[in-house]
Design a protein around this motif. Structure first.
Motif, PDB file in Angstrom:
ATOM      1  N   GLY A  66      37.522 -43.873  21.484  1.00  0.00           N
ATOM      2  CA  GLY A  66      37.586 -45.365  21.140  1.00  0.00           C
ATOM      3  C   GLY A  66      39.014 -45.641  19.956  1.00  0.00           C
ATOM      4  O   GLY A  66      39.660 -46.015  20.371  1.00  0.00           O
ATOM      5  N   SER A  67      38.731 -44.994  18.947  1.00  0.00           N
ATOM      6  CA  SER A  67      39.602 -45.403  18.224  1.00  0.00           C
ATOM      7  C   SER A  67      40.730 -44.366  18.369  1.00  0.00           C
ATOM      8  O   SER A  67      41.607 -45.118  18.685  1.00  0.00           O
ATOM      9  N   LEU A  68      40.741 -43.886  19.522  1.00  0.00           N
ATOM     10  CA  LEU A  68      42.048 -42.996  19.573  1.00  0.00           C
ATOM     11  C   LEU A  68      42.461 -43.610  21.013  1.00  0.00           C
ATOM     12  O   LEU A  68      44.070 -43.699  21.117  1.00  0.00           O
ATOM     13  N   ARG A  69      42.425 -44.133  21.377  1.00  0.00           N
ATOM     14  CA  ARG A  69      42.783 -44.473  22.564  1.00  0.00           C
ATOM     15  C   ARG A  69      43.136 -46.321  21.758  1.00  0.00           C
ATOM     16  O   ARG A  69      44.464 -46.450  22.544  1.00  0.00           O
ATOM     17  N   ALA A  70      42.740 -46.760  21.580  1.00  0.00           N
ATOM     18  CA  ALA A  70      43.481 -48.295  20.144  1.00  0.00           C
ATOM     19  C   ALA A  70      44.591 -47.823  19.784  1.00  0.00           C
ATOM     20  O   ALA A  70      45.794 -48.174  19.188  1.00  0.00           O
ATOM     21  N   LYS A  71      44.682 -46.611  19.049  1.00  0.00           N
ATOM     22  CA  LYS A  71      46.289 -45.874  18.258  1.00  0.00           C
ATOM     23  C   LYS A  71      46.795 -45.909  19.679  1.00  0.00           C
ATOM     24  O   LYS A  71      47.770 -45.822  19.333  1.00  0.00           O
ATOM     25  N   LEU A  72      46.980 -45.174  20.119  1.00  0.00           N
ATOM     26  CA  LEU A  72      47.359 -44.580  21.596  1.00  0.00           C
ATOM     27  C   LEU A  72      48.385 -45.852  22.375  1.00  0.00           C
ATOM     28  O   LEU A  72      48.961 -45.878  22.768  1.00  0.00           O
ATOM     29  N   ALA A  73      47.281 -46.563  22.051  1.00  0.00           N
ATOM     30  CA  ALA A  73      47.733 -47.375  23.356  1.00  0.00           C
ATOM     31  C   ALA A  73      48.870 -48.562  21.985  1.00  0.00           C
ATOM     32  O   ALA A  73      49.745 -49.468  22.676  1.00  0.00           O
ATOM     33  N   THR A  74      48.397 -48.785  20.661  1.00  0.00           N
ATOM     34  CA  THR A  74      49.618 -49.774  20.163  1.00  0.00           C
ATOM     35  C   THR A  74      51.108 -48.612  20.112  1.00  0.00           C
ATOM     36  O   THR A  74      51.883 -49.077  20.348  1.00  0.00           O
ATOM     37  N   VAL A  75      50.966 -47.036  19.972  1.00  0.00           N
ATOM     38  CA  VAL A  75      51.881 -46.516  20.001  1.00  0.00           C
ATOM     39  C   VAL A  75      52.460 -46.367  21.557  1.00  0.00           C
ATOM     40  O   VAL A  75      53.719 -46.995  21.333  1.00  0.00           O
ATOM     41  N   GLY A  76      51.849 -46.598  22.317  1.00  0.00           N
ATOM     42  CA  GLY A  76      52.019 -46.960  23.896  1.00  0.00           C
ATOM     43  C   GLY A  76      53.456 -47.752  24.142  1.00  0.00           C
ATOM     44  O   GLY A  76      54.484 -47.588  24.930  1.00  0.00           O
ATOM     45  N   ALA A  77      52.829 -48.826  23.498  1.00  0.00           N
ATOM     46  CA  ALA A  77      53.136 -50.206  23.704  1.00  0.00           C
ATOM     47  C   ALA A  77      54.872 -50.240  23.148  1.00  0.00           C
ATOM     48  O   ALA A  77      55.976 -50.988  23.318  1.00  0.00           O
ATOM     49  N   GLU A  78      55.067 -49.392  21.549  1.00  0.00           N
ATOM     50  CA  GLU A  78      56.132 -49.486  21.143  1.00  0.00           C
ATOM     51  C   GLU A  78      57.522 -48.888  21.572  1.00  0.00           C
ATOM     52  O   GLU A  78      58.787 -48.935  21.625  1.00  0.00           O
ATOM     53  N   THR A  79      56.430 -47.594  22.332  1.00  0.00           N
ATOM     54  CA  THR A  79      57.841 -46.537  22.838  1.00  0.00           C
ATOM     55  C   THR A  79      57.778 -47.112  24.141  1.00  0.00           C
ATOM     56  O   THR A  79      58.964 -46.746  24.363  1.00  0.00           O
ATOM     57  N   LEU A  80      56.821 -47.948  24.863  1.00  0.00           N
ATOM     58  CA  LEU A  80      57.458 -48.216  25.755  1.00  0.00           C
ATOM     59  C   LEU A  80      58.831 -49.631  26.110  1.00  0.00           C
ATOM     60  O   LEU A  80      60.109 -49.601  26.239  1.00  0.00           O
ATOM     61  N   LEU A  81      59.147 -50.156  24.771  1.00  0.00           N
ATOM     62  CA  LEU A  81      60.159 -51.135  24.422  1.00  0.00           C
ATOM     63  C   LEU A  81      61.245 -50.188  23.989  1.00  0.00           C
ATOM     64  O   LEU A  81      62.319 -50.944  24.199  1.00  0.00           O
ATOM     65  N   GLU A  82      61.131 -49.671  23.724  1.00  0.00           N
ATOM     66  CA  GLU A  82      62.005 -48.211  22.891  1.00  0.00           C
ATOM     67  C   GLU A  82      62.429 -47.872  24.274  1.00  0.00           C
ATOM     68  O   GLU A  82      63.807 -47.551  24.584  1.00  0.00           O
ATOM     69  N   ALA A  83      61.894 -47.195  25.257  1.00  0.00           N
ATOM     70  CA  ALA A  83      62.004 -47.021  26.219  1.00  0.00           C
ATOM     71  C   ALA A  83      62.808 -47.525  27.372  1.00  0.00           C
ATOM     72  O   ALA A  83      64.389 -47.856  28.094  1.00  0.00           O
ATOM     73  N   LEU A  84      62.733 -48.663  27.043  1.00  0.00           N
ATOM     74  CA  LEU A  84      63.451 -49.619  28.375  1.00  0.00           C
ATOM     75  C   LEU A  84      64.285 -50.002  27.696  1.00  0.00           C
ATOM     76  O   LEU A  84      65.121 -50.603  28.273  1.00  0.00           O
ATOM     77  N   SER A  85      64.445 -50.551  26.701  1.00  0.00           N
ATOM     78  CA  SER A  85      65.918 -50.630  25.470  1.00  0.00           C
ATOM     79  C   SER A  85      66.936 -49.751  25.981  1.00  0.00           C
ATOM     80  O   SER A  85      68.218 -49.741  26.921  1.00  0.00           O
ATOM     81  N   ALA A  86      66.375 -48.594  26.492  1.00  0.00           N
ATOM     82  CA  ALA A  86      67.554 -47.520  26.215  1.00  0.00           C
ATOM     83  C   ALA A  86      68.016 -46.938  27.847  1.00  0.00           C
ATOM     84  O   ALA A  86      69.388 -46.904  28.402  1.00  0.00           O
ATOM     85  N   LEU A  87      67.521 -47.575  28.687  1.00  0.00           N
ATOM     86  CA  LEU A  87      66.985 -47.640  30.276  1.00  0.00           C
ATOM     87  C   LEU A  87      67.836 -48.175  30.380  1.00  0.00           C
ATOM     88  O   LEU A  87      68.625 -47.987  30.935  1.00  0.00           O
ATOM     89  N   ALA A  88      67.736 -49.321  29.517  1.00  0.00           N
ATOM     90  CA  ALA A  88      68.444 -51.136  30.669  1.00  0.00           C
ATOM     91  C   ALA A  88      70.116 -50.137  29.939  1.00  0.00           C
ATOM     92  O   ALA A  88      70.816 -50.474  30.685  1.00  0.00           O
ATOM     93  N   ALA A  89      70.325 -49.867  29.304  1.00  0.00           N
ATOM     94  CA  ALA A  89      71.647 -49.283  28.247  1.00  0.00           C
ATOM     95  C   ALA A  89      72.077 -47.801  29.242  1.00  0.00           C
ATOM     96  O   ALA A  89      73.894 -47.845  28.649  1.00  0.00           O
ATOM     97  N   GLY A  90      71.447 -47.391  29.729  1.00  0.00           N
ATOM     98  CA  GLY A  90      72.071 -46.041  30.103  1.00  0.00           C
ATOM     99  C   GLY A  90      71.768 -45.071  29.496  1.00  0.00           C
ATOM    100  O   GLY A  90      72.828 -44.710  29.627  1.00  0.00           O
ATOM    101  N   THR A  91      71.231 -44.768  28.383  1.00  0.00           N
ATOM    102  CA  THR A  91      71.606 -44.160  27.637  1.00  0.00           C
ATOM    103  C   THR A  91      70.283 -43.534  27.329  1.00  0.00           C
ATOM    104  O   THR A  91      69.984 -42.825  26.303  1.00  0.00           O
ATOM    105  N   LEU A  92      69.149 -43.372  28.488  1.00  0.00           N
ATOM    106  CA  LEU A  92      68.293 -42.908  28.205  1.00  0.00           C
ATOM    107  C   LEU A  92      68.100 -41.612  29.336  1.00  0.00           C
ATOM    108  O   LEU A  92      68.318 -42.431  30.865  1.00  0.00           O
ATOM    109  N   ALA A  93      68.053 -40.555  29.439  1.00  0.00           N
ATOM    110  CA  ALA A  93      67.583 -39.829  30.841  1.00  0.00           C
ATOM    111  C   ALA A  93      66.744 -38.802  30.892  1.00  0.00           C
ATOM    112  O   ALA A  93      65.924 -38.295  29.921  1.00  0.00           O
TER     113      ALA A  93
END
Length: 318
Positions: free
Chosen positions: A162-189
């Motif tokens: 449970g505690s690890l899932r909660a940590k990863l859920a938060t990290v997942g949200a942060e990493t998703l935003l970073e990935a979407l921003s770079a993907l939209a800008a065409g800077t992430l492969a």
């Protein structure tokens, strides 16, 4: 700002949905149909459905995405990208091909390690020192698509499923935003996954929750941690189920608790003593200090409270 369709079901998906609402346009939410839950088996909405309704987001609950109706619904939303977070239903190739930027999955492991349904529990069971989040471009395989971005975190000695899932859920949200921003800008492969180090994380079965005290205390500690809050590791005491919520491994002679057993040794599963809120249980190798348990139909209690109902030393678990 991207037009994002979101597919998710449990609490793990909520931080990602909230992050998308704050930074992009969420034009539709997919979640599993309401399921019977609790003792009364009443139909219960998923956490993602509750959040979508509260946020007045367009919502669909198809039993499968293989139907023409489900695909037509997603097509009407006209998403730039579909984000998937613990959705629980297969996403067929016909749906994967709909969004121009594809379908991204928030996977709770460092792929290719622990592909599959239970990466968090499997990482704890295996004693992995770290895990993380992979933002993956989905393909027709099981978590085999190319990876856009990864973030690593350590697994603490006291982390539970449970505690690890909660940590990863938060990290997942942060990493998703970073990935979407770079993907939209065409800077992430996206980088294809290697086959080296690939492993499978099958769904946890109820049978796996049964404790075998013939194995090492450390293995049982990991089992207890991995299966908290569900399905919860269990054994039997006087013929009655006993669920174990908290325990830690004590190598023989490594702790003052183990020195207070007067040097006694016994067969695996035997309770050697009760002291300082723990019951010390002999394992195949080492001792297990159990601190929180639950009897059938009752709330979880401390071992100290359990000892008021049972004379525990000398009894055998299992």
């Amino acid at each position: 700002m991207l037009r994002v369709a979101f597919a998710g079901t449990p609490e793990f998906a909520l931080p990602a949905l909230a992050a998308l609402q704050s930074h992009h346009e969420v034009i539709g939410v997919l979640t599993q149909p309401d399921r019977p839950s609790g003792r009364g088996r009443r139909l219960t909405a998923s956490p993602v459905k509750v959040a979508a309704v509260a946020g007045q987001l367009p919502l669909a609950q198809p039993p499968t995405l293989r139907s023409e109706d489900a695909r037509a619904q997603i097509a009407r939303w006209r998403p730039d990208v579909l984000v998937v977070a613990a959705y629980g239903l297969m996403v067929p190739p016909e749906v994967l091909a709909l969004p121009p930027l594809g379908c991204l999955n928030i996977h709770a492991s460092l792929l290719p390690r622990w592909r599959g349904a239970a990466p968090i529990e499997r990482a704890i069971l295996a004693g992995d020192p770290c895990t993380g989040i992979s933002i993956m471009q989905m393909d027709a395989g099981l978590d085999t698509g190319p990876v856009l971005l990864q973030r690593r975190i350590e697994i603490a000695r006291d982390d539970t499923g449970g505690s690890l899932r909660a940590k990863l859920a938060t990290v997942g949200a942060e990493t998703l935003l970073e990935a979407l921003s770079a993907l939209a800008a065409g800077t992430l492969a996206a980088k294809p996954q290697t086959t080296e180090g690939a492993s499978y994380a099958p769904r946890i079965t109820k049978a796996e929750s049964r404790i075998d005290f013939r194995v090492t205390a450390l293995e049982i500690e990991r089992q207890v941690r991995a299966f908290n809050p569900e399905p919860v590791a269990e054994t039997r005491l006087e013929g009655e189920q006993l669920r174990i919520f908290a325990a830690r491994a004590l190598p023989p002679g490594s702790d003052s608790l183990s020195r207070q057993t007067d040097g006694r040794s016994s067969d695996p599963g035997v309770i050697l003593s009760v002291q300082d809120g723990y019951m010390l249980v002999q394992c195949g190798q080492g001792l297990l200090a159990v601190s929180e348990v639950q009897r059938p139909g009752r709330r979880p209690i401390s071992v100290r409270d359990l000892s008021h109902s049972f004379a525990l030393p000398g009894r055998r678990l299992g």
